[in-house]
Design a protein around this motif. Structure first.
Motif, PDB file in Angstrom:
ATOM      1  N   ALA A 187       0.833  -1.207   0.000  1.00  0.00           N
ATOM      2  CA  ALA A 187       0.000   0.000   0.000  1.00  0.00           C
ATOM      3  C   ALA A 187       0.868   1.258   0.000  1.00  0.00           C
ATOM      4  CB  ALA A 187      -0.942   0.001   1.196  1.00  0.00           C
ATOM      5  N   ARG A 188       1.933   1.264   0.806  1.00  0.00           N
ATOM      6  CA  ARG A 188       2.833   2.425   0.835  1.00  0.00           C
ATOM      7  C   ARG A 188       3.506   2.630  -0.514  1.00  0.00           C
ATOM      8  NH1 ARG A 188       5.272   0.546   5.592  1.00  0.00           N
ATOM      9  NH2 ARG A 188       7.284   0.737   4.597  1.00  0.00           N
ATOM     10  N   ALA A 189       3.911   1.536  -1.158  1.00  0.00           N
ATOM     11  CA  ALA A 189       4.554   1.635  -2.472  1.00  0.00           C
ATOM     12  C   ALA A 189       3.588   2.215  -3.501  1.00  0.00           C
ATOM     13  CB  ALA A 189       5.057   0.258  -2.914  1.00  0.00           C
ATOM     14  N   ARG A 190       2.336   1.775  -3.477  1.00  0.00           N
ATOM     15  CA  ARG A 190       1.338   2.313  -4.415  1.00  0.00           C
ATOM     16  C   ARG A 190       1.096   3.802  -4.174  1.00  0.00           C
ATOM     17  NH1 ARG A 190      -2.032  -0.748  -7.609  1.00  0.00           N
ATOM     18  NH2 ARG A 190      -3.688   0.775  -7.394  1.00  0.00           N
ATOM     19  N   GLU A 191       0.988   4.210  -2.920  1.00  0.00           N
ATOM     20  CA  GLU A 191       0.770   5.626  -2.615  1.00  0.00           C
ATOM     21  C   GLU A 191       1.975   6.470  -3.046  1.00  0.00           C
ATOM     22  OE1 GLU A 191      -2.009   7.242  -1.822  1.00  0.00           O
ATOM     23  OE2 GLU A 191      -2.866   5.252  -2.164  1.00  0.00           O
ATOM     24  N   PHE A 192       3.166   5.945  -2.814  1.00  0.00           N
ATOM     25  CA  PHE A 192       4.393   6.619  -3.251  1.00  0.00           C
ATOM     26  C   PHE A 192       4.384   6.775  -4.779  1.00  0.00           C
ATOM     27  CE2 PHE A 192       8.754   6.131  -4.858  1.00  0.00           C
ATOM     28  CZ  PHE A 192       9.392   7.191  -4.227  1.00  0.00           C
ATOM     29  N   ALA A 193       4.031   5.698  -5.478  1.00  0.00           N
ATOM     30  CA  ALA A 193       3.982   5.738  -6.948  1.00  0.00           C
ATOM     31  C   ALA A 193       2.912   6.717  -7.420  1.00  0.00           C
ATOM     32  CB  ALA A 193       3.723   4.345  -7.509  1.00  0.00           C
ATOM     33  N   ARG A 194       1.765   6.702  -6.763  1.00  0.00           N
ATOM     34  CA  ARG A 194       0.681   7.621  -7.138  1.00  0.00           C
ATOM     35  C   ARG A 194       1.133   9.080  -6.969  1.00  0.00           C
ATOM     36  NH1 ARG A 194      -4.310   6.193  -7.677  1.00  0.00           N
ATOM     37  NH2 ARG A 194      -4.143   4.391  -6.306  1.00  0.00           N
ATOM     38  N   ALA A 195       1.830   9.377  -5.883  1.00  0.00           N
ATOM     39  CA  ALA A 195       2.323  10.744  -5.650  1.00  0.00           C
ATOM     40  C   ALA A 195       3.348  11.138  -6.710  1.00  0.00           C
ATOM     41  CB  ALA A 195       2.930  10.853  -4.256  1.00  0.00           C
ATOM     42  N   ALA A 196       4.253  10.216  -7.059  1.00  0.00           N
ATOM     43  CA  ALA A 196       5.244  10.505  -8.103  1.00  0.00           C
ATOM     44  C   ALA A 196       4.549  10.773  -9.435  1.00  0.00           C
ATOM     45  CB  ALA A 196       6.233   9.344  -8.238  1.00  0.00           C
ATOM     46  N   LEU A 197       3.562   9.966  -9.776  1.00  0.00           N
ATOM     47  CA  LEU A 197       2.832  10.161 -11.034  1.00  0.00           C
ATOM     48  C   LEU A 197       2.102  11.503 -11.035  1.00  0.00           C
ATOM     49  CD1 LEU A 197       1.416   6.576 -11.653  1.00  0.00           C
ATOM     50  CD2 LEU A 197       3.391   7.676 -12.758  1.00  0.00           C
ATOM     51  N   GLY A 198       1.605  11.927  -9.884  1.00  0.00           N
ATOM     52  CA  GLY A 198       0.985  13.245  -9.778  1.00  0.00           C
ATOM     53  C   GLY A 198       1.983  14.364 -10.002  1.00  0.00           C
ATOM     54  N   ASP A 199       3.152  14.233  -9.398  1.00  0.00           N
ATOM     55  CA  ASP A 199       4.198  15.238  -9.573  1.00  0.00           C
ATOM     56  C   ASP A 199       4.698  15.292 -11.014  1.00  0.00           C
ATOM     57  OD1 ASP A 199       4.003  15.873  -6.901  1.00  0.00           O
ATOM     58  OD2 ASP A 199       5.808  14.758  -6.317  1.00  0.00           O
ATOM     59  N   TRP A 200       4.679  14.143 -11.681  1.00  0.00           N
ATOM     60  CA  TRP A 200       5.147  14.064 -13.072  1.00  0.00           C
ATOM     61  C   TRP A 200       4.028  14.313 -14.077  1.00  0.00           C
ATOM     62  CZ3 TRP A 200       8.060   8.908 -11.868  1.00  0.00           C
ATOM     63  CH2 TRP A 200       9.234   9.201 -11.159  1.00  0.00           C
ATOM     64  N   GLU A 201       2.870  14.743 -13.568  1.00  0.00           N
ATOM     65  CA  GLU A 201       1.705  15.122 -14.370  1.00  0.00           C
ATOM     66  C   GLU A 201       1.103  13.977 -15.179  1.00  0.00           C
ATOM     67  OE1 GLU A 201       2.806  18.675 -16.482  1.00  0.00           O
ATOM     68  OE2 GLU A 201       2.984  19.818 -14.632  1.00  0.00           O
ATOM     69  N   TRP A 202       1.249  12.756 -14.672  1.00  0.00           N
ATOM     70  CA  TRP A 202       0.523  11.613 -15.247  1.00  0.00           C
ATOM     71  C   TRP A 202      -0.872  11.550 -14.631  1.00  0.00           C
ATOM     72  CZ3 TRP A 202       3.009   6.470 -16.819  1.00  0.00           C
ATOM     73  CH2 TRP A 202       4.247   6.681 -17.456  1.00  0.00           C
ATOM     74  N   LEU A 203      -1.001  12.044 -13.406  1.00  0.00           N
ATOM     75  CA  LEU A 203      -2.267  12.072 -12.687  1.00  0.00           C
ATOM     76  C   LEU A 203      -2.529  13.486 -12.205  1.00  0.00           C
ATOM     77  CD1 LEU A 203      -1.967   8.838 -10.521  1.00  0.00           C
ATOM     78  CD2 LEU A 203      -3.453   9.194 -12.493  1.00  0.00           C
ATOM     79  N   PRO A 204      -3.755  13.978 -12.186  1.00  0.00           N
ATOM     80  CA  PRO A 204      -4.909  13.292 -12.740  1.00  0.00           C
ATOM     81  C   PRO A 204      -4.783  13.188 -14.260  1.00  0.00           C
ATOM     82  CG  PRO A 204      -5.534  15.513 -12.072  1.00  0.00           C
ATOM     83  CD  PRO A 204      -4.110  15.316 -11.666  1.00  0.00           C
TER      84      PRO A 204
END
Length: 162
Positions: A41-58
């Motif tokens: 779960a921590r790894a997924r949240e970390f990945a989600r935050a990185a993707l947000g910073d890299w403008e993949w998300l939203p």
């Protein structure tokens, strides 16, 4: 090092190297130590935050949404495999390049992940590396000389932006 397919330098950048080296113009690397319970779960949240910073998300497009979901699934599969088969993961690294996003999971295990020949459709277990192979451009295992453990890496294509 094992890999699912050849990795020609002229198509995708330099040959994959030992953990912590730069491949395909990696511009930014994020690291997360993975210790204790709840590492998937921590790894997924970390990945989600990185993707947000890299403008993949939203995600703006369906392609971007699918690419981000693929990254989160691959992170989950690699970290889960380290939990089940390698005594637990040590570190998650994500590197963003111009064409490739690279995910690396380091662990202390000495085994090498492989596609299971005994997996059965509709049954739990044995599907992780098939998922990784299906979603990624390439994946493999890196061993650093004189250092115990290994790093399982996977590379996914960066979605095209308009």
């Amino acid at each position: 090092m094992g890999t699912t397919r050849p990795h020609p330098a002229d198509e995708q950048g330099p040959e994959p190297q030992a953990p912590g080296t730069v491949t395909d113009g990696i511009q930014q690397v994020r690291r997360l130590r993975l210790i204790g319970p709840g590492v998937v779960a921590r790894a997924r949240e970390f990945a989600r935050a990185a993707l947000g910073d890299w403008e993949w998300l939203p995600a703006v497009t369906d392609e971007q949404r699918a690419a981000a979901e693929d990254v989160l699934l691959v992170v989950s599969e690699l970290v889960t495999n380290a939990c089940l088969h390698a005594g637990g993961p040590e570190e998650l690294r994500m590197g963003r390049g111009t064409k490739v996003l690279r995910i690396e999971v380091a662990d202390h295990g000495d085994g090498v992940p492989a596609l299971r020949t005994t997996r059965r459709a509709g049954r739990p277990g044995g599907h992780g590396m098939f998922i990784v192979q299906r979603l990624c451009l390439d994946w493999g295992v890196a061993h650093e000389a004189g250092v115990p453990g290994k790093t399982v890496w996977a590379e996914l294509a960066v979605p095209v932006t308009d």
